[in-house]
Design a protein around this motif. Structure first.
Motif, PDB file in Angstrom:
ATOM      1  N   HIS A  53      -5.415  45.703 -39.944  1.00  0.00           N
ATOM      2  CA  HIS A  53      -6.170  44.684 -39.215  1.00  0.00           C
ATOM      3  C   HIS A  53      -5.556  43.297 -39.374  1.00  0.00           C
ATOM      4  N   GLU A  54      -4.363  43.219 -39.915  1.00  0.00           N
ATOM      5  CA  GLU A  54      -3.745  41.935 -40.245  1.00  0.00           C
ATOM      6  C   GLU A  54      -3.655  41.008 -39.041  1.00  0.00           C
ATOM      7  N   ASP A  55      -3.079  41.477 -37.951  1.00  0.00           N
ATOM      8  CA  ASP A  55      -2.873  40.606 -36.792  1.00  0.00           C
ATOM      9  C   ASP A  55      -4.199  40.110 -36.232  1.00  0.00           C
ATOM     10  N   ARG A  56      -5.191  41.005 -36.147  1.00  0.00           N
ATOM     11  CA  ARG A  56      -6.500  40.602 -35.625  1.00  0.00           C
ATOM     12  C   ARG A  56      -7.135  39.545 -36.510  1.00  0.00           C
ATOM     13  N   LEU A  57      -7.089  39.727 -37.834  1.00  0.00           N
ATOM     14  CA  LEU A  57      -7.711  38.775 -38.747  1.00  0.00           C
ATOM     15  C   LEU A  57      -7.000  37.424 -38.709  1.00  0.00           C
ATOM     16  N   LEU A  58      -5.687  37.435 -38.664  1.00  0.00           N
ATOM     17  CA  LEU A  58      -4.945  36.176 -38.597  1.00  0.00           C
ATOM     18  C   LEU A  58      -5.302  35.407 -37.328  1.00  0.00           C
TER      19      LEU A  58
ATOM     20  N   GLU B 163      -8.108  35.840 -35.447  1.00  0.00           N
ATOM     21  CA  GLU B 163      -9.530  35.533 -35.418  1.00  0.00           C
ATOM     22  C   GLU B 163      -9.867  34.307 -36.251  1.00  0.00           C
ATOM     23  N   TYR B 164      -9.179  34.135 -37.377  1.00  0.00           N
ATOM     24  CA  TYR B 164      -9.471  33.017 -38.272  1.00  0.00           C
ATOM     25  C   TYR B 164      -8.444  31.898 -38.168  1.00  0.00           C
ATOM     26  N   GLY B 165      -7.547  31.975 -37.208  1.00  0.00           N
ATOM     27  CA  GLY B 165      -6.549  30.929 -37.047  1.00  0.00           C
ATOM     28  C   GLY B 165      -5.701  30.751 -38.285  1.00  0.00           C
ATOM     29  N   ALA B 166      -5.378  31.858 -38.936  1.00  0.00           N
ATOM     30  CA  ALA B 166      -4.693  31.811 -40.228  1.00  0.00           C
ATOM     31  C   ALA B 166      -3.245  32.249 -40.116  1.00  0.00           C
ATOM     32  N   ASP B 167      -2.453  31.803 -41.072  1.00  0.00           N
ATOM     33  CA  ASP B 167      -1.057  32.225 -41.210  1.00  0.00           C
ATOM     34  C   ASP B 167      -0.884  33.191 -42.371  1.00  0.00           C
ATOM     35  N   LEU B 168      -1.932  33.313 -43.196  1.00  0.00           N
ATOM     36  CA  LEU B 168      -1.835  34.073 -44.425  1.00  0.00           C
ATOM     37  C   LEU B 168      -3.199  34.649 -44.777  1.00  0.00           C
ATOM     38  N   ILE B 169      -3.202  35.866 -45.323  1.00  0.00           N
ATOM     39  CA  ILE B 169      -4.409  36.479 -45.873  1.00  0.00           C
ATOM     40  C   ILE B 169      -4.209  36.638 -47.373  1.00  0.00           C
ATOM     41  N   VAL B 170      -5.199  36.208 -48.155  1.00  0.00           N
ATOM     42  CA  VAL B 170      -5.148  36.380 -49.608  1.00  0.00           C
ATOM     43  C   VAL B 170      -6.296  37.296 -50.015  1.00  0.00           C
TER      44      VAL B 170
ATOM     45  N   THR C 262       4.357  42.063 -44.580  1.00  0.00           N
ATOM     46  CA  THR C 262       3.087  41.522 -44.107  1.00  0.00           C
ATOM     47  C   THR C 262       2.986  40.055 -44.492  1.00  0.00           C
ATOM     48  N   ARG C 263       1.893  39.445 -44.045  1.00  0.00           N
ATOM     49  CA  ARG C 263       1.524  38.106 -44.505  1.00  0.00           C
ATOM     50  C   ARG C 263       0.248  38.206 -45.340  1.00  0.00           C
TER      51      ARG C 263
END
Length: 390
Positions: free
Chosen positions: A207-212, A214-221, A353-354
């Motif tokens: 779900h990485e691309d969708r979450l990035l 959806e939240y306008g993010a460049d990184l997921i921690v 991944t990011r």
């Protein structure tokens, strides 16, 4: 436990705010609102990131508020211990980074951080145990107020029949987790961090691309603790149930206890024999503890679960001045699940991944929090450098 009210955002409003925020700031989505999540979010925000903390539980619902929160040199006295020297060395670096930060925070009573002597007791001479000796020598080198003296046993009123023959003490931060997490949240809010109550499920990499987006993010921690079993597909995660009793420590029923006292769990045995006595704030005392791998049920009571009564008896037998202690009538017992990971903390950028993972701290989440958060920020910064070079 309460957080700054304006921290919480409606999901749609918060996401929109993040997406439309300044485009010259990178964005980070931090999953998890325990001490690791909030500390990581704060460090990233102070380094110029737009940050959202997303979790389905905040405040008193998180395992961090159950923690004894006594700073300890790894390995901590509770839970299974890692013998891998590389794991221990990495954890020691994180712990000392956190120690230095907590020493500064202790100057501000609003943080809930205090400094007090912590005494660790042993059933044989520390110098006869190579692992304990190595740990002690590191403490002596790096931590203020270190004293190694078996006379500490009598000086602190330990039962002479308790079976301990050696001890050392040092100055240690103790953290009132309720107050501290509130302080962390307020600091994060002041830096623009958004808190969103939402549930994220399924493997993150799927779900990485969708979450990035959806939240306008460049990184997921990923600071999800035991949630990493699902989010990261990590079967090395194992809940280690723990419990702490809270007793009145205002001098009304027992002499005030001002130092922390700890005897490590015997990891070669399934017996519950850990002693954990830690002052909390101005007038409470924590008594523990339990280490119960693979147990998920936290609906325990002192009257119906015998190991809790045995835990109380073990502490009062060890430190006789606790006889007659009164339980906190409002909040007598806290039970939680330590996010233990076989192999130690996972802190790394997942290849291809990011996604940065920061979980598996076991019973040392508070102790390792600032060191781990800064390592996450270093990985995040290195990712931006790589992206700029493409």
């Amino acid at each position: 436990m309460s957080f700054v009210a304006s921290t919480f955002q409606g999901q749609a409003a918060a996401r929109a705010a993040l997406v439309t925020a300044r485009k010259d700031q990178p964005g980070a989505l931090v999953i998890g609102a325990g001490v690791s999540g909030w500390t990581t979010a704060l460090v990233l925000a102070r380094q110029g990131w737009r940050v959202a903390v997303v979790a389905d539980r905040f405040g008193s619902d998180t395992v961090s508020t159950v923690a004894g929160a006594l700073w300890e040199w790894p390995p901590s006295v509770c839970g299974r211990h890692h013998d891998d020297q590389a794991v221990l060395a990495r954890s020691a670096g994180w712990a000392m980074h956190s120690y230095e930060r907590f020493m500064r925070l202790a100057a501000d009573p609003r943080t809930g951080v205090s400094l007090r002597p912590a005494v660790f007791y042993f059933s044989r001479s520390v110098r006869e145990d190579p692992a304990e000796l190595e740990k002690m020598l590191e403490l002596e080198k790096y931590v203020p107020g270190f004293v190694h003296d078996a006379a500490l046993i009598e000086a602190h009123g330990v039962n002479p029949n308790a079976g301990v023959v050696d001890a050392y003490s040092h100055l240690a931060p103790t953290i009132n987790t309720d107050r501290y997490l509130t302080w962390l949240a307020s600091q994060a809010e002041a830096e623009g961090v958004k808190a969103i109550r939402a549930s994220i499920s399924g493997p993150l990499e799927e779900h990485e691309d969708r979450l990035l987006s959806e939240y306008g993010a460049d990184l997921i921690v990923n600071c999800s603790g035991l949630g990493a079993r699902q989010l990261a597909g990590d079967r090395a995660m194992d809940p280690h149930r723990g419990a702490l009793l809270r007793v009145i420590n205002d001098g009304s029923s027992i002499p005030p206890v001002t130092a922390a006292h700890a005897v490590a769990n015997n990891t070669g045995s399934d017996d519950q024999n850990m002693v954990f006595i830690v002052p909390r704030g101005a007038d409470r005392l924590l008594l523990g503890g339990l280490v119960e791998p693979g147990e998920y049920d936290t609906n325990l009571t002192l009257d119906t679960y015998p190991p809790l009564r045995e835990m109380l008896e073990r502490c009062t037998e060890f430190l006789p001045i606790l006889r007659g202690a009164r339980l906190d009538p409002v909040d007598p017992l806290r039970v939680g699940l330590r996010p233990f990971r076989e192999g130690g903390v996972r802190l790394e950028m997942q290849p291809g991944t990011r996604i940065v993972h920061n979980y598996g701290h076991g019973g040392a989440g508070v102790t390792l929090s600032w060191g781990c958060a800064h390592d996450v920020a270093d990985l995040a910064g290195a990712m931006l450098v790589r992206q700029a070079a493409v």
